[in-house]
Design a protein around this motif. Structure first.
Motif, PDB file in Angstrom:
ATOM      1  N   UNK A   1     -10.038  -0.458  -3.818  1.00  0.00           N
ATOM      2  CA  UNK A   1     -11.033  -0.388  -4.888  1.00  0.00           C
ATOM      3  C   UNK A   1     -10.386  -0.041  -6.229  1.00  0.00           C
ATOM      4  N   UNK A   2      -9.318   0.749  -6.186  1.00  0.00           N
ATOM      5  CA  UNK A   2      -8.674   1.176  -7.430  1.00  0.00           C
ATOM      6  C   UNK A   2      -7.726   0.129  -7.996  1.00  0.00           C
ATOM      7  N   UNK A   3      -7.342  -0.863  -7.204  1.00  0.00           N
ATOM      8  CA  UNK A   3      -6.448  -1.906  -7.702  1.00  0.00           C
ATOM      9  C   UNK A   3      -7.132  -2.703  -8.800  1.00  0.00           C
ATOM     10  N   UNK A   4      -6.455  -2.916  -9.876  1.00  0.00           N
ATOM     11  CA  UNK A   4      -6.988  -3.746 -10.950  1.00  0.00           C
ATOM     12  C   UNK A   4      -7.055  -5.188 -10.446  1.00  0.00           C
TER      13      UNK A   4
ATOM     14  N   UNK B   1      -0.777 -11.026  -4.673  1.00  0.00           N
ATOM     15  CA  UNK B   1       0.494 -10.365  -4.373  1.00  0.00           C
ATOM     16  C   UNK B   1       0.986 -10.741  -2.985  1.00  0.00           C
ATOM     17  N   UNK B   2       0.089 -10.690  -2.010  1.00  0.00           N
ATOM     18  CA  UNK B   2       0.481 -10.869  -0.609  1.00  0.00           C
ATOM     19  C   UNK B   2       0.677 -12.341  -0.251  1.00  0.00           C
ATOM     20  N   UNK B   3      -0.255 -13.180  -0.670  1.00  0.00           N
ATOM     21  CA  UNK B   3      -0.219 -14.583  -0.245  1.00  0.00           C
ATOM     22  C   UNK B   3       0.530 -15.486  -1.228  1.00  0.00           C
ATOM     23  N   UNK B   4       0.371 -15.192  -2.531  1.00  0.00           N
ATOM     24  CA  UNK B   4       0.988 -16.055  -3.541  1.00  0.00           C
ATOM     25  C   UNK B   4       2.282 -15.478  -4.103  1.00  0.00           C
TER      26      UNK B   4
ATOM     27  N   UNK C   1       0.832  -1.213   0.000  1.00  0.00           N
ATOM     28  CA  UNK C   1       0.000   0.000   0.000  1.00  0.00           C
ATOM     29  C   UNK C   1       0.861   1.256   0.000  1.00  0.00           C
ATOM     30  N   UNK C   2       1.864   1.302   0.872  1.00  0.00           N
ATOM     31  CA  UNK C   2       2.753   2.467   0.945  1.00  0.00           C
ATOM     32  C   UNK C   2       3.456   2.682  -0.393  1.00  0.00           C
ATOM     33  N   UNK C   3       3.779   1.613  -1.037  1.00  0.00           N
ATOM     34  CA  UNK C   3       4.538   1.688  -2.288  1.00  0.00           C
ATOM     35  C   UNK C   3       3.672   2.133  -3.471  1.00  0.00           C
ATOM     36  N   UNK C   4       2.387   1.728  -3.514  1.00  0.00           N
ATOM     37  CA  UNK C   4       1.610   1.900  -4.739  1.00  0.00           C
ATOM     38  C   UNK C   4       0.444   2.872  -4.634  1.00  0.00           C
ATOM     39  N   UNK C   5       0.030   3.260  -3.433  1.00  0.00           N
ATOM     40  CA  UNK C   5      -1.128   4.147  -3.307  1.00  0.00           C
ATOM     41  C   UNK C   5      -0.788   5.565  -3.735  1.00  0.00           C
TER      42      UNK C   5
ATOM     43  N   UNK D   1      -4.589   8.834  -0.307  1.00  0.00           N
ATOM     44  CA  UNK D   1      -5.511   7.749  -0.638  1.00  0.00           C
ATOM     45  C   UNK D   1      -5.544   6.745   0.503  1.00  0.00           C
ATOM     46  N   UNK D   2      -6.671   6.672   1.212  1.00  0.00           N
ATOM     47  CA  UNK D   2      -6.821   5.683   2.270  1.00  0.00           C
ATOM     48  C   UNK D   2      -6.811   4.283   1.672  1.00  0.00           C
ATOM     49  N   UNK D   3      -6.657   3.297   2.535  1.00  0.00           N
ATOM     50  CA  UNK D   3      -6.522   1.939   2.033  1.00  0.00           C
ATOM     51  C   UNK D   3      -7.790   1.442   1.350  1.00  0.00           C
ATOM     52  N   UNK D   4      -8.977   1.890   1.800  1.00  0.00           N
ATOM     53  CA  UNK D   4     -10.221   1.428   1.170  1.00  0.00           C
ATOM     54  C   UNK D   4     -10.316   1.848  -0.291  1.00  0.00           C
ATOM     55  N   UNK D   5     -10.175   3.142  -0.623  1.00  0.00           N
ATOM     56  CA  UNK D   5     -10.206   3.501  -2.055  1.00  0.00           C
ATOM     57  C   UNK D   5      -9.021   2.964  -2.836  1.00  0.00           C
ATOM     58  N   UNK D   6      -7.878   2.790  -2.162  1.00  0.00           N
ATOM     59  CA  UNK D   6      -6.725   2.170  -2.841  1.00  0.00           C
ATOM     60  C   UNK D   6      -7.079   0.757  -3.283  1.00  0.00           C
TER      61      UNK D   6
END
Length: 841
Positions: free
Chosen positions: A752-755, A764-767, A737-741, A745-750
């Motif tokens: 939502x904006x992720x493709x 990304x996180x688990x796999x 989040x810190x890297x790409x937001x 931009x709060x984490x919720x809209x971030x």
């Protein structure tokens, strides 16, 4: 003469009716009185289960729920209309008060249907319809305790929503359905089988083809006896029963007043939503439009707009209803549209059933396999948005199976470009592709503009990806520039700083920007520099980039004073520290407030007092709570297994670990976290950017919650984690989040904006789909290793201390414009003109 419109009922459809009037009646001479039976104004009944856990009624209220922005609208909540006097043109309330109308609009909605099974009226039997109903279910669940069972009668849409609520309350739900599949109105037999399989995997018991149900009272609760169509009987010991087996239109007022009603119930109207009395209209679930009742919000909104248009111009007409459904139930995607059951004579069905992936997809085609008639998706509804608008049209792809054999449905032959102008983009608000294109031609250049111009995307939001695709198809380039000085976005600047190692704003703007910077790019770059190192935010050139709060490491208040907020990880604080806080508040005459984030805030400190106050706090073993920074604020927690009889894990210990790990981490926006020790959710974890909820076997990790102006429920990222796995996944999520937001931009809209949204984040996180896991974890470890309390560092540095004065040329002089008064026993600031500006010459 002013026309007075009275609206009976204040649900979502009534709210849409009044909002539609307000948007069109600039020159109309109207007043409106809305009378709602519930004490709450209009709220999101579709999202009723999101009330569970947060228990915040106002978060479900619709925007401008009381229409306070328009003085011509009066909303009266908590009043029941008991009679209509059509001859006098009046409605009567239960209090005896009578209110005159020129035009009456009935929006009384529907009531929950309770099948007449033996025992349906026993104590412990509830319905699932209103916020008050959920409060009653919540009280029953708390009395029963974890491990108990709750029975939900009804396996349709509302029944599964109720089961979700029961699950969130910490009980094991049992879903009872008389049909042979769940959601029989929306999905076919194959889709229902997959849906049931997916929901059973979530720990929910399902009982299908139940022909007999009996409820009996016991000393410990209820027993529910279920008999299926083969005569097999199952007995469930339940804490309570929830009836969610459908709805019936509330037409009793109409019947009492002599209005025509439909054969199967509902207030009979014509296509203009007029009843048999030309001065009375009916909209929403209570209306039988041309003899048909529609139990979905989309047709309800349409009827509201038709009635508004008819009243204003006489030209409204109901031309049909979109009964398509797309939703996520208990984390399972489901969608259906058009002729989902294949009842069209001679139609063909193209089915892909993948039991390994847990997905079911079906397209219903015409007999020549050329025209799309409908479809069903379970487990993955990716193709729905693009295929639904093509119902009744020839598909551009010659191979229908290719459209549903891939998870995304993004076949090169089927995209937004293939949709005709009359295809609906937003079914909630009946917005076509042509409407969207017209708005773009009129100057709309982003999704926010399109929402404002067309109302598309303002209801359920599922059409927002299509809005973006239409913008792109129309050649509207979406600018990602941070500001006029940097053509790059915040995330791009983050990568530049990381790769180049540039550590100053001047160096960055010289190489990659132009000009001298502004109040947008300066604090943004300062945040990036802080996120990529452990340098103090007031070191060197960075100090000049900070906004007022970071400049003085405190949150400025309305009269120019500051708040002092020491960190209390997990809400824990020692007696000695409490004494120090009390003494500081007394000695500096500060206003003290216990916050919702489990901290104690002290308000009213002058800038020159801050170092003195923080010296005492640091000596007491406390540190900055970062209430002023775009960084971690708090990690809220309940008491967990330490004290609570329902606790399943040590929520306080985990909250302390998390707060100590992520404190001081600079981010695009503030970050809030919470840890709940069980599914009762006392810490309100699903309303936080990062929420953790204990299970019997570990922790569930939720991300993307927000309890602010636009509330969002956090989504489940991964479940049943060990302590080590939980921290590892939070590290990766937060650093990604810190890297790409983007900026602010709060984490919720971030999210939502992720493709790809939550699914992409999970990959990304688990796999580790982007091969970033090691780098993200390494950056977090570097932050943890390099963390130093900002106020401790200030107290040890004479140069930094020198900035904490009201007047640089008179450092001993306090600001004379700062004054206070007492109001209702509380100390409050007095505003004398503009707030004082610190550090003046």
């Amino acid at each position: 003469m002013t026309e007075h419109i009275v609206v009976v009922g204040h649900g979502m459809v009534a709210h849409r009716f009044v909002s539609t009037l307000a948007s069109r009646w600039a020159t109309a001479d109207l007043t409106v009185t809305v009378i709602g039976e519930e004490t709450d104004p209009a709220y999101d009944r579709v999202g009723l289960s999101s009330y569970v856990g947060a228990w915040d009624r106002e978060s479900l209220h619709l925007e401008d729920a009381r229409h306070g922005a328009d003085p011509r609208v009066t909303v009266r909540s908590g009043h029941l209309v008991t009679a209509i006097d059509r001859e006098a043109g009046e409605v009567e309330l239960s209090s005896g008060e009578r209110i005159a109308y020129d035009t009456l609009v009935l929006a009384t909605g529907s009531r929950a249907f309770v099948p007449p099974v033996p025992g349906h009226d026993l104590p412990g039997c509830h319905v699932y319809r209103t916020l008050d109903d959920l409060d009653g279910i919540r009280a029953a669940a708390e009395r029963a305790g974890t491990g108990s069972h709750g029975v939900v009668i009804g396996g349709g849409l509302l029944g599964l929503e109720a089961a979700n609520a029961v699950s969130l309350l910490g009980l094991t739900p049992h879903v009872v359905e008389r049909n042979d599949r769940l959601m029989p109105l929306q999905v076919d037999a194959g889709g229902g089988h997959v849906l049931a399989s997916l929901i059973r995997e979530l720990g929910i018991e399902i009982h299908l083809s139940v022909t007999g149900t009996e409820i009996a009272e016991t000393p410990d609760g209820l027993t529910v006896r279920l008999t299926d169509d083969e005569g097999v009987t199952t007995v469930v010991d339940a804490a309570f029963v929830v009836f969610s087996a459908g709805v019936r239109p509330r037409d009793e007022l109409a019947r009492l007043s002599g209005l025509d009603t439909a054969e199967r119930g509902g207030i009979l109207t014509d296509l203009a939503c007029r009843t048999s009395d030309p001065n009375i209209y009916a909209i929403g679930e209570c209306a039988a439009i041309d003899g048909t009742c529609y139990g979905l919000v989309g047709p309800g909104y349409t009827s509201a707009e038709v009635a508004a248009a008819t009243i204003l111009s006489g030209e409204g007409e109901f031309t049909g209803a979109d009964l398509s459904t797309k939703l996520k139930l208990l984390g399972v995607d489901m969608a259906s549209f058009g002729d989902a059951h294949g009842v069209t004579p001679g139609c063909l069905e193209v089915v892909v059933n993948d039991p390994v992936a847990g997905t079911y997809s079906k397209l219903v085609m015409s007999d020549d396999a050329q025209t799309l008639l409908g479809g069903v998706f379970v487990g993955d509804s990716g193709p729905y948005s693009l295929l639904k608008p093509l119902v009744g049209r020839t598909l551009p792809s010659p191979d229908p199976i290719s459209l549903i054999s891939r998870s995304t449905g993004n076949d090169p032959g089927v995209g937004v470009e293939a949709l005709p102008d009359e295809a609906q983009i937003c079914s909630c608000n009946a917005v076509t592709k042509g409407d969207v294109r017209e708005a773009i031609c009129g100057g709309a250049c982003d999704v926010a503009d399109l929402k404002s111009c067309t109302r598309a995307g303002t209801s359920c939001g599922s059409c927002i990806p299509l809005l973006k695709q239409v913008l792109e198809a129309e050649g509207v380039e979406q600018s990602t520039a941070l500001c006029e000085h940097f053509e790059q976005s915040r995330s791009e600047l983050f990568e530049i700083v990381t790769v180049t190692g540039i550590r100053t704003f001047s160096g960055l703007i010289e190489r990659f920007g132009h000009g001298s910077g502004c109040d947008i790019c300066k604090p943004t770059v300062a945040s990036i520099l802080a996120s990529t190192s452990s340098d103090h935010v007031l070191d060197g050139e960075q100090a000049a980039l900070q906004d007022t709060n970071d400049h003085f490491l405190a949150n400025i208040q309305k009269n120019g004073t500051y708040s002092v907020v020491p960190r209390m990880p997990g809400g824990e604080v020692s007696a000695e520290q409490l004494i120090v806080i009390g003494e500081i508040a007394r000695d500096h005459d500060l206003y003290v407030k216990v916050t919702g984030g489990q901290r104690i805030d002290m308000f009213g400190a002058r800038v020159e007092e801050l170092p003195v106050i923080w010296k005492r706090l640091v000596d007491a073993g406390m540190e900055s709570g970062h209430a002023y920074g775009k960084s971690l604020r708090t990690v809220k927690s309940c008491v967990g297994t330490s004290w609570c009889r329902y606790g399943q894990q040590d929520s306080v210990g985990m909250a302390v670990l998390m707060e100590n790990r992520y404190r001081g981490l600079r981010a695009p926006h503030k970050i809030k976290m919470a840890v709940s020790g069980c599914a009762r959710e006392c810490a309100e974890a699903r309303g936080k950017d990062v929420g953790v909820i204990a299970t019997e076997t570990g922790w569930n990790l939720y991300v993307g919650g927000n309890g602010g102006a636009t509330p969002r429920h956090a989504q489940l990222l991964v479940g049943d984690l060990t302590d080590e796995e939980l921290i590892r996944y939070i590290d990766r999520t937060v650093m990604f989040y810190v890297r790409t937001a983007e900026r602010l931009q709060r984490m919720a809209p971030w999210l939502e904006s992720l493709d790809g949204g939550i699914d992409h984040l999970r990959e990304v996180v688990c796999d580790d789909s982007l091969d970033l896991a090691a780098e993200l974890e390494g950056r977090m470890e570097a932050h943890v290793a390099g963390y130093v309390d900002e106020w401790s560092a200030v107290l040890d540095d004479p140069d930094k201390l020198a900035r904490f004065v009201s007047f640089v040329n008179a450092p001993e002089s306090p600001d004379p414009t700062v004054e206070f008064e007492e109001k209702d026993g509380r100390k409050v600031p007095v505003l004398l003109g503009s707030p004082a500006m610190p550090a003046r010459v």
